[in-house]
Write a protein that holds these residues in place. Structure first.
Motif, mmCIF file in Angstrom:
data_model
loop_
_atom_site.group_PDB
_atom_site.id
_atom_site.type_symbol
_atom_site.label_atom_id
_atom_site.label_comp_id
_atom_site.label_asym_id
_atom_site.label_seq_id
_atom_site.Cartn_x
_atom_site.Cartn_y
_atom_site.Cartn_z
ATOM 1 N N TYR A 247 -1.434 0.916 -10.594
ATOM 2 C CA TYR A 247 -1.917 0.214 -9.401
ATOM 3 C C TYR A 247 -3.054 -0.736 -9.742
ATOM 4 O O TYR A 247 -3.782 -0.544 -10.715
ATOM 5 N N ASP A 248 -3.230 -1.779 -8.887
ATOM 6 C CA ASP A 248 -4.347 -2.721 -9.062
ATOM 7 C C ASP A 248 -5.662 -2.036 -8.774
ATOM 8 O O ASP A 248 -5.747 -1.047 -8.131
ATOM 9 N N CYS B 69 -0.756 -4.265 -5.570
ATOM 10 C CA CYS B 69 -0.354 -2.877 -5.280
ATOM 11 C C CYS B 69 -1.560 -1.949 -5.255
ATOM 12 O O CYS B 69 -2.371 -1.945 -6.184
ATOM 13 N N ALA B 70 -1.652 -1.164 -4.189
ATOM 14 C CA ALA B 70 -2.740 -0.195 -4.058
ATOM 15 C C ALA B 70 -2.170 1.155 -3.646
ATOM 16 O O ALA B 70 -1.094 1.233 -3.052
ATOM 17 N N ASN B 71 -2.898 2.195 -3.984
ATOM 18 C CA ASN B 71 -2.504 3.556 -3.621
ATOM 19 C C ASN B 71 -3.661 4.198 -2.876
ATOM 20 O O ASN B 71 -4.819 4.029 -3.238
ATOM 21 N N TRP B 72 -3.308 4.960 -1.834
ATOM 22 C CA TRP B 72 -4.306 5.698 -1.079
ATOM 23 C C TRP B 72 -3.757 7.096 -0.868
ATOM 24 O O TRP B 72 -2.738 7.277 -0.205
ATOM 25 N N LEU C 180 0.859 -1.175 0.000
ATOM 26 C CA LEU C 180 0.000 0.000 0.000
ATOM 27 C C LEU C 180 0.895 1.225 0.000
ATOM 28 O O LEU C 180 1.734 1.389 0.892
#
Length: 122
Positions: free
Chosen positions: A121-122, A97-100, A75
């Motif tokens: 990103y996923d 993979c993630a983004n915040w 993350l």
């Protein structure tokens, strides 16, 4: 120890060291409470996120960290300093993979907020 009994690894990529009372610490703490082994990668250490040369260096260091540590998931909190291709390379190794980001990620209201690789990103 079998594969099923090994701790699940989660890499938290953030702009600090994920220590209390930081926002990233709250995320880290929640993941650890859920049973994840959490690694932290501070992409803004030594203010290296500010120029292109060191952004490339930091991105390379992140890819190396992933290859050495083998997390299942990553993350990225904000991640404006990661160069294009970094997340794609990490995803190719099987990491989710993630983004915040809490800021506007397109750079419309601040050029330093632009997440250059948001589509990776996923």
């Amino acid at each position: 120890m079998t594969l099923d009994s090994m701790p699940r690894r989660f890499l938290l990529v953030c702009a600090d060291d994920a220590q209390p009372p930081r926002y990233s610490w709250q995320i880290r703490h929640a993941l650890e409470t859920l049973g994840w082994e959490v690694g932290v990668f501070n992409y803004r250490f030594a203010q290296m996120h500010r120029v292109a040369f060191t952004q490339n260096l930091v991105s390379s260091m992140l890819v190396r960290r992933v290859k050495e540590w083998h997390p299942e998931a990553m993350l990225v909190i904000k991640g404006e300093a990661l160069v294009p291709g970094t997340v794609r390379t990490i995803k190719e190794s099987g990491v989710v993979c993630a983004n915040w980001t809490l800021d506007e990620p397109c750079g419309e209201f601040g050029r330093y907020n632009k997440v250059q690789n948001v589509a990776e990103y996923d």
